[in-house]
Design an enzyme around this catalytic site. Structure first.
Site: not given
Length: 495
Positions: A181, A295
């Protein structure tokens, strides 16, 4: 037609409301054309950071999830965290490598039949340009490296060691992913995107230099971000890339994912985002790149009414229905509540992301995965947005039906009538997960919701979490009628 009447084993009505049952009939034609239905939702799971994989509870939970799913890969953060001991420097500033814990971590996964999906993160403190500690309890350093040549050498030494230890035939089946991320505060480069391109380029080239058969990808962003720009960057600069990865959660906001002011409900967000990235790849210079959603979950917060409850059964089933055909693999975050991003677990049911709570207690989400594992390998179209019709290799049909409602807003019961055409189906096996079946919460609440569980209480809760044996039902006139409460999921096998 297939009548799907979703009625109630349990009616969780809001105070003062009189909720009427809903009904639906669905036509089931087992001889209709089918298409492949790979079990993309159960091939990979996320978990707590690397070092936690050395804990016995983690490995026990991994074994439990492996037994009920097609679990092949596990992904976690922080293989380069200082607690793993990979990187140090001597007094002259020369690198010192130690792969002792790395070996124990990956040995443990492989011994349980699961391969690593290697997220290359975060920065060893002595390699950081300047310390930038992210807010997680274990304080990962998210800074860029002080020396790109040293970062390249870390990647080379790490990957070379893995190939030497496990062999290229094994490691070429793994995935390597650059960071986590980087569009959020997990990456301290400034500006984030341009400096992440530097990180990706260095890392991907170093991995491929060890062996070109190793798989590398990114940008592993939150909120389905950067995928199109990432592919464009790799294509324009001839940077190796074998797949695209990104993340989204059911409670992400449309403003962050799509740049709009829409109110996208929790049960629609994930697959809307998946379609966005799928379409970006298809329109790119590399349209055949696989898409790995590394995810996803219904929430990125700790929401006990979401991830701990039977809500997850219908949510998961409907997410599978919507995302089918758009993604190669999705990684549920996470398989276990052996997890410390917010600190040490303080109570057994706190809205953790895992399928198993503290002490290895299965949550309803665990049971939902177990039921949905039984879906067939081919999917047949059906006129319902609350059902999945599949066929197994032996010709038997497996149908999932559910009664979705938002968390803490339980709806009416629903009755589902399955009307079978062109088949001599006579008997069905029906398995259910709902607030009264495969959900530990009623028993936990009767215990007084203790913060610390005794061994006897853990045993009692594990027993309460078990899915009841499949009910044997006879079809009457080619029909089977089921009544589901709000948050109910049923999986039906007919032969």
């Amino acid at each position: 037609m297939l009548r799907m009447i979703l009625g109630s084993l349990l009616l969780l009505a809001l105070p003062g409301s009189a909720l009427a049952q809903a009904a639906e009939t669905i036509i089931v034609d087992g001889s209709a054309p089918a298409r492949p239905f790979p079990h993309f939702w159960e091939q990979m799971f996320g978990s707590g950071r690397a070092i936690l994989s050395l804990r016995e509870g983690y490995r026990q939970d991994l074994q439990a999830v492996k037994q009920i799913t097609g679990f092949q890969y596990v992904r976690f953060h922080a293989i380069f965290h200082d607690e793993v001991g990979v990187y140090d420097e001597d007094k002259q500033g020369q690198p010192v490598f130690n792969f002792s814990y790395v070996d124990q971590i990956y040995d443990g996964l492989l011994a349980n039949g699961v391969k690593p999906f290697v997220e290359l993160s975060f920065m060893p403190n002595k390699l950081a340009a300047t310390p930038i500690l992210q807010s997680f309890w274990y304080k990962p350093d998210v800074a860029p490296p002080k020396d790109w040549a040293k970062w390249d050498n870390l990647i080379t030494q790490f990957v070379s060691h893995l190939v030497e230890r496990y062999g290229i035939d094994e490691v070429s089946q793994w995935y390597f992913e650059v960071w986590n991320e980087p569009n959020l505060d997990f990456w301290g480069g400034d500006p984030r995107q341009a400096t992440y391109w530097d990180l990706y380029d260095h890392t991907a080239r170093a991995v491929k230099a060890v062996n070109p058969h190793l798989r590398i990808g990114g940008p592993t962003t939150a909120q389905a971000a950067w995928a199109d720009a990432f592919i464009q960057h790799c294509a324009a600069n001839h940077v190796p890339v074998d797949y695209v990865s990104t993340h989204v959660y059911g409670n992400d906001q449309a403003k962050d994912v799509f740049g709009t002011d829409e109110n996208i409900p929790r049960d629609k967000m994930v697959c809307r985002a998946v379609r966005k990235v799928h379409d970006q790849i298809a329109a790119s210079a590399m349209p055949s790149l696989p898409l790995i959603w590394s995810e996803f979950n219904a929430s990125y917060f700790n929401e006990p009414a979401v991830t701990d409850t039977s809500y997850m059964g219908p949510w998961l089933a409907d997410t599978i229905r919507q995302c089918d055909g758009l993604v190669d693999m999705m990684s549920y975050w996470t398989f276990s509540d052996v997890f410390e991003e917010q600190g040490v677990v303080k109570t057994p049911f706190y809205g953790g992301f895992g399928l198993l709570a503290e002490g290895g207690i299965p949550k309803p989400a665990f049971n939902a995965f177990e039921l949905l594992h039984h879906l067939g390998e081919q999917r047949i179209a059906v006129s319902s947005d609350s059902a999945l019709l599949t066929r197994k290799k032996d010709g038997s049909l497996v149908i999932a039906v559910w009664n979705y409602a938002p968390p803490e807003q339980a709806g009416a019961a629903k009755t589902v009538t399955l009307h079978f055409q062109r088949g001599r189906y006579k008997r069905a096996l029906v398995s259910t997960v709902d607030p009264d079946h495969g959900d530990v919460h009623p028993i936990y609440e009767k215990m007084g919701s203790p913060r610390y569980l005794s061994q006897a209480q853990i045993r009692q809760l594990k027993q309460a979490a078990e899915i009841p044996p499949a009910a044997k039902r006879n079809l009457k006139g080619g029909e089977l009628t089921l009544t589901l409460p709000s948050y109910g999921l049923a999986v039906v096998e007919v032969k």
